[in-house]
Write a protein that holds these residues in place. Sequence first.
Motif, PDB file in Angstrom:
ATOM      1  N   GLU A 158      -7.607  -6.254   1.504  1.00  0.00           N
ATOM      2  CA  GLU A 158      -8.089  -6.897   0.279  1.00  0.00           C
ATOM      3  C   GLU A 158      -8.686  -5.897  -0.713  1.00  0.00           C
ATOM      4  O   GLU A 158      -8.574  -6.058  -1.932  1.00  0.00           O
ATOM      5  N   ASP A 159      -9.304  -4.832  -0.195  1.00  0.00           N
ATOM      6  CA  ASP A 159      -9.897  -3.828  -1.084  1.00  0.00           C
ATOM      7  C   ASP A 159      -8.962  -2.654  -1.347  1.00  0.00           C
ATOM      8  O   ASP A 159      -9.343  -1.658  -1.971  1.00  0.00           O
ATOM      9  N   GLY A 160      -7.713  -2.750  -0.856  1.00  0.00           N
ATOM     10  CA  GLY A 160      -6.738  -1.691  -1.098  1.00  0.00           C
ATOM     11  C   GLY A 160      -6.919  -0.457  -0.246  1.00  0.00           C
ATOM     12  O   GLY A 160      -6.274   0.563  -0.487  1.00  0.00           O
ATOM     13  N   SER A 161      -7.750  -0.543   0.783  1.00  0.00           N
ATOM     14  CA  SER A 161      -8.052   0.642   1.586  1.00  0.00           C
ATOM     15  C   SER A 161      -6.998   0.932   2.643  1.00  0.00           C
ATOM     16  O   SER A 161      -6.987   2.029   3.221  1.00  0.00           O
ATOM     17  N   ALA A 162      -6.115  -0.016   2.930  1.00  0.00           N
ATOM     18  CA  ALA A 162      -5.103   0.185   3.969  1.00  0.00           C
ATOM     19  C   ALA A 162      -3.787  -0.445   3.539  1.00  0.00           C
ATOM     20  O   ALA A 162      -3.761  -1.538   2.968  1.00  0.00           O
ATOM     21  N   VAL A 163      -2.690   0.277   3.821  1.00  0.00           N
ATOM     22  CA  VAL A 163      -1.335  -0.229   3.570  1.00  0.00           C
ATOM     23  C   VAL A 163      -0.564  -0.087   4.875  1.00  0.00           C
ATOM     24  O   VAL A 163      -0.349   1.031   5.358  1.00  0.00           O
ATOM     25  N   VAL A 164      -0.168  -1.219   5.443  1.00  0.00           N
ATOM     26  CA  VAL A 164       0.431  -1.214   6.782  1.00  0.00           C
ATOM     27  C   VAL A 164       1.837  -1.798   6.737  1.00  0.00           C
ATOM     28  O   VAL A 164       2.012  -3.009   6.520  1.00  0.00           O
ATOM     29  N   PRO A 165       2.884  -0.982   6.944  1.00  0.00           N
ATOM     30  CA  PRO A 165       4.238  -1.527   7.034  1.00  0.00           C
ATOM     31  C   PRO A 165       4.420  -2.282   8.345  1.00  0.00           C
ATOM     32  O   PRO A 165       4.028  -1.788   9.412  1.00  0.00           O
TER      33      PRO A 165
END
Length: 584
Positions: free
Chosen positions: A93-100
């Motif tokens: 939600e805060d853009g701290s993680a991007v997980v494929p």
Amino acid sequence: MNRIPPAIVILGQNSLSIAKKISAHFPGSQIYGLIDRTSNTDINFSNFGETLRELFATETPIIGICAAGIIIRTLAPLLSDKRAEPPVLAVAEDGSAVVPLLGGLHGVNDLAREIAAALGVQPAITTTGDIRFRTALLSPPQGYYLANPEDAKTFISNLLAGAKVRLEGVPSWISESNLPIASDAKLTIRVTEKAMVPTPDCLVYHPQIVVVALTKLSNIEPEIAVSLVQQVLENAGLAAASVAGFFALKDEMGNPALEAVSQYFKVPVRFLNLSELVELDSIEFIENKVAQIALTAAGANSHLIESDRPNALNCAIALAAEPFDARAIGISRGKLAIVGTGPGGAPWMSPEVKEILREATDWVGYKFYLDLAGTLREGQKRHDSDNREEIDRARFALDLAASGKSVAVVSSGDPGIFAMAAAVFEAIDFDAKPEWQGIDIRVAPGISAMQAAAAAIGAPLGHDFCVISLSDILKPWEVIEQRIAAAAAADLVMAFYNPISKQRIWQLARAIEILLQSRDANTPVILGRNLGRPGQSVRVCTLGEFQPEDADMRTLVIVGSSQTRIIPRKYGDVWVYTPRRYEK
């Protein structure tokens, strides 16, 4: 090389800022927001599971700004073939993680890298091959097609176990990787436009560099055209997966044979003007014009290749210097959709209309109706016009579509009922411009005002009915009187459009006079005003009570038949319906 814009799904308003940041990076993307918990999104949804599964089934890339677990549990029942999985990612939600999560064969890791770069974070990529070799052999970049993905898993496993690989005709995305390269290796990576049968120890990538130009297809049936193109490619030894696009002159736009070829090979067909074609010195083995088309499309440093061609097919093949996006060359076949938004705003629109409005490059219509259609996404253009300029508006929209645009002509209600669909076809009929003939034209129905008024009060259109416009701008008032009298004599329920305006102040009174000559004064009359909009009202009176000042230009009038009945309700309201059985 065009890719499907992603759907960005959020469950709360706190996620909107990250969603917009991601959306700005992907033109054409849409933000889906959970209804009652989000606002200012492109599309509202009420059921997260159904929405996600529908997007997945249509192979739309999904970026969920939510916990990874909820996405996994939602899509788990659909996971059966990884070759058909679109990219699916979870973003914090805060853009701290991007997980494929899913879609390794369709570039999910590359998509994760793009999103992470836009957010200024590192993507959480766990694919061993990607990490160790700095390249994704399973999902090559746009413009390359892996011919044998079924062999890739074992191939990569062997590399991870220490095997080396030999490169043949390899582009920078592979040569700049960390692959263990050796000239005498048993494993091979081959990049070629040639058709060949892959083997387990050789990954074959086909670059999209083949340009096929076609002309004079008018006498060829679509299925024959597909077969002939297949034959030409086979004669030239070219892989179908290396075809970047089909190209023709603008006067071929709309040709069914071209459409069939494009659909079969799943690549675009694009159109060029004669004035755009490159000059040729001398070409002996092929007609100059079709050769010019091929070389113009293929661009600088391209060259023609010679191949045996069936006599029925006039074509040329050129090879571009490198893979390219065919959609950047020439124009596409123009599209014109005449849509009905219903009498109100978004809740009255069909899913078909919403999709057309999302995908259109241009909206054309009366300002008030365009306001009802909603907000434009980035890159779309809006063209307002006065409500009394229907034919000029239709001509403008047709010219816009003929230039390769995807145009939505917006009507309220249903576009085929006293609205813009007839105006468009009238312009086509009387102007007969050749360039309009190739446009892909469709009409998308909407909820009409008479349906909305009827539904609000019950079912007054439950039996035979007719629809009459009281506007005498485009037809003589004498004709309108004749039709009112005939419909009254036939005992039809009547829906009146355009009952009154500043210019038409006496016609409704005359219509009431005509009706009272053959219809009982107690006949129910329904007055629906501002249907689907703020200030909506639906009122019932009798024909004897009905006065012209009861209506205005935003009122839809329904006059019942001899069979139409009023049912009193407990707290003072009424239902009105016309029985399905007719009894004299």
